[in-house]
Design a protein around this motif. Structure first.
Motif, PDB file in Angstrom:
ATOM      1  N   UNK A   7     -63.907  33.804 -14.654  1.00  0.00           N
ATOM      2  CA  UNK A   7     -65.214  34.457 -14.701  1.00  0.00           C
ATOM      3  C   UNK A   7     -66.129  34.038 -13.562  1.00  0.00           C
ATOM      4  N   UNK A   8     -65.722  33.105 -12.761  1.00  0.00           N
ATOM      5  CA  UNK A   8     -66.441  32.720 -11.539  1.00  0.00           C
ATOM      6  C   UNK A   8     -65.436  32.091 -10.595  1.00  0.00           C
ATOM      7  N   UNK A   9     -65.799  31.993  -9.337  1.00  0.00           N
ATOM      8  CA  UNK A   9     -64.833  31.607  -8.313  1.00  0.00           C
ATOM      9  C   UNK A   9     -64.182  30.244  -8.617  1.00  0.00           C
ATOM     10  N   UNK A  10     -62.861  30.300  -8.886  1.00  0.00           N
ATOM     11  CA  UNK A  10     -62.120  29.109  -9.324  1.00  0.00           C
ATOM     12  C   UNK A  10     -62.155  27.941  -8.347  1.00  0.00           C
ATOM     13  N   UNK A  11     -61.995  28.261  -7.080  1.00  0.00           N
ATOM     14  CA  UNK A  11     -61.892  27.201  -6.085  1.00  0.00           C
ATOM     15  C   UNK A  11     -63.131  26.320  -6.021  1.00  0.00           C
ATOM     16  N   UNK A  12     -64.280  26.893  -6.410  1.00  0.00           N
ATOM     17  CA  UNK A  12     -65.524  26.132  -6.274  1.00  0.00           C
ATOM     18  C   UNK A  12     -66.088  25.633  -7.607  1.00  0.00           C
ATOM     19  N   UNK A  13     -65.387  25.896  -8.732  1.00  0.00           N
ATOM     20  CA  UNK A  13     -65.894  25.332  -9.999  1.00  0.00           C
ATOM     21  C   UNK A  13     -65.794  23.806  -9.930  1.00  0.00           C
ATOM     22  N   UNK A  14     -66.730  23.150 -10.576  1.00  0.00           N
ATOM     23  CA  UNK A  14     -66.722  21.689 -10.489  1.00  0.00           C
ATOM     24  C   UNK A  14     -65.748  21.088 -11.497  1.00  0.00           C
TER      25      UNK A  14
ATOM     26  N   UNK B 188     -61.189  22.998  -5.298  1.00  0.00           N
ATOM     27  CA  UNK B 188     -60.410  22.996  -4.053  1.00  0.00           C
ATOM     28  C   UNK B 188     -60.552  21.663  -3.307  1.00  0.00           C
ATOM     29  N   UNK B 189     -61.656  20.961  -3.508  1.00  0.00           N
ATOM     30  CA  UNK B 189     -61.855  19.685  -2.798  1.00  0.00           C
ATOM     31  C   UNK B 189     -60.808  18.666  -3.246  1.00  0.00           C
ATOM     32  N   UNK B 190     -60.426  18.712  -4.517  1.00  0.00           N
ATOM     33  CA  UNK B 190     -59.370  17.799  -5.003  1.00  0.00           C
ATOM     34  C   UNK B 190     -58.043  18.104  -4.293  1.00  0.00           C
ATOM     35  N   UNK B 191     -57.774  19.414  -4.177  1.00  0.00           N
ATOM     36  CA  UNK B 191     -56.527  19.850  -3.532  1.00  0.00           C
ATOM     37  C   UNK B 191     -56.531  19.408  -2.059  1.00  0.00           C
ATOM     38  N   UNK B 192     -57.639  19.653  -1.387  1.00  0.00           N
ATOM     39  CA  UNK B 192     -57.737  19.321   0.048  1.00  0.00           C
ATOM     40  C   UNK B 192     -57.626  17.822   0.288  1.00  0.00           C
ATOM     41  N   UNK B 193     -58.243  17.044  -0.615  1.00  0.00           N
ATOM     42  CA  UNK B 193     -58.192  15.579  -0.454  1.00  0.00           C
ATOM     43  C   UNK B 193     -56.760  15.062  -0.514  1.00  0.00           C
ATOM     44  N   UNK B 194     -55.988  15.612  -1.439  1.00  0.00           N
ATOM     45  CA  UNK B 194     -54.584  15.191  -1.526  1.00  0.00           C
ATOM     46  C   UNK B 194     -53.828  15.630  -0.281  1.00  0.00           C
TER      47      UNK B 194
ATOM     48  N   UNK C 241     -50.421  26.680  -0.718  1.00  0.00           N
ATOM     49  CA  UNK C 241     -50.889  25.891  -1.871  1.00  0.00           C
ATOM     50  C   UNK C 241     -52.032  26.636  -2.558  1.00  0.00           C
ATOM     51  N   UNK C 242     -51.971  26.691  -3.870  1.00  0.00           N
ATOM     52  CA  UNK C 242     -53.023  27.342  -4.642  1.00  0.00           C
ATOM     53  C   UNK C 242     -54.235  26.409  -4.755  1.00  0.00           C
ATOM     54  N   UNK C 243     -55.429  27.002  -4.759  1.00  0.00           N
ATOM     55  CA  UNK C 243     -56.639  26.163  -4.841  1.00  0.00           C
ATOM     56  C   UNK C 243     -56.893  25.662  -6.261  1.00  0.00           C
ATOM     57  N   UNK C 244     -56.080  26.158  -7.220  1.00  0.00           N
ATOM     58  CA  UNK C 244     -56.362  25.802  -8.615  1.00  0.00           C
ATOM     59  C   UNK C 244     -55.348  24.802  -9.178  1.00  0.00           C
ATOM     60  N   UNK C 245     -54.750  23.995  -8.305  1.00  0.00           N
ATOM     61  CA  UNK C 245     -53.779  22.976  -8.750  1.00  0.00           C
ATOM     62  C   UNK C 245     -54.288  21.589  -8.357  1.00  0.00           C
ATOM     63  N   UNK C 246     -55.285  21.081  -9.091  1.00  0.00           N
ATOM     64  CA  UNK C 246     -55.914  19.823  -8.666  1.00  0.00           C
ATOM     65  C   UNK C 246     -55.060  18.576  -8.878  1.00  0.00           C
TER      66      UNK C 246
END
Ligand SMILES: Nc1nc2c(ncn2[C@@H]2O[C@H](COP(=O)(O)OP(=O)(O)OP(=O)(O)O)[C@@H](O)[C@H]2O)c(=O)[nH]1
Length: 196
Positions: free
Chosen positions: A21-28, A35-41, A94-99
């Motif tokens: 219901x809102x942009x997944x990559x930017x939900x906290x 996406x920040x968790x994904x990018x950090x890894x 890589x998907x942005x929703x796999x933290x």
């Protein structure tokens, strides 16, 4: 020893997020955009990282952002966009929703990286197409499939040369967990310390 293929990472964040219901990559999640968790890894892998998104706010993460070259074609469209914007031999999609992804599993998949074979993880019967390696030489085939409307990633993997790395090579299959809904987000938040 011949060097392995050159690999570039592309994180997909151009989906509709209709289930969330809102942009997944930017939900906290645990205080940070997902996406920040994904990018950090991923940054620990020391490979070039790019984001494919249709929203300029993704520039805040400090990596190049590319817009889909074809709209609304799902991850296949994202993959074509990656192929069109890299000089590497292989794209690590890589998907942005796999933290919960880990460098351990990324490195295991990367060991099999090849200029002419897709490499993906197999967990039970399930192939995971959005934490997988795709040879750029498949660009023409992806273009054709998109124009035919064949957008299923697993069909694409199975119809091309591929290596499926079975579960058992890594500690936990939980790393492939992805977050599509608010409920899944709440659960991940609650279990964060245990899962991460
Ligand atoms: N660049 C790009 N990424 C996409 C596209 N569609 C899906 N993705 C990404 O692919 C991953 C998996 O997406 P899905 O969860 O299957 O689809 P979604 O549209 O994001 O979400 P739903 O609408 O809930 O299905 C996510 O990282 C999405 O951002 C697209 O058309 N372009």
């Amino acid at each position: 020893m011949t060097p392995g293929p050159e690999i570039a990472i592309f994180v997909l964040a151009g989906g509709k997020s209709s289930r969330m219901g809102r942009d997944k990559g930017r939900v906290l999640l645990n205080g940070k955009p997902m996406i920040a968790h994904v990018l950090e890894t991923l940054q620990e892998l020391e490979l070039p990282i790019n984001i494919i998104a249709n929203d300029a706010s993704y520039e805040q993460f400090g990596y190049p952002v590319f817009r889909d070259v074809v709209k609304e074609k799902g991850p296949m469209g994202g993959m074509l966009t990656a192929f069109e914007n890299t000089t590497a031999d292989v794209v690590f999609l890589v998907s942005c929703d796999m933290p919960f992804i880990t460098t351990e599993v990324a490195k295991i998949l990367m060991k099999s990286a090849s200029q002419d074979e897709i490499v993906a993880a197999l967990v039970g019967e399930r192939i995971h197409p959005l934490f997988a390696l795709y040879p750029v030489e498949l660009k023409k085939s992806v273009k054709d499939l998109i124009s035919e409307g064949n957008l299923k990633m697993t069909d694409f993997i199975l119809k091309n040369k591929h290596t499926l790395v079975p579960s058992g090579f890594w500690k936990s299959d939980g790393i492939f967990r992805n977050i599509n809904t608010q409920q899944e987000l709440n659960e991940a938040e609650e279990q964060w310390n245990y899962l991460k």
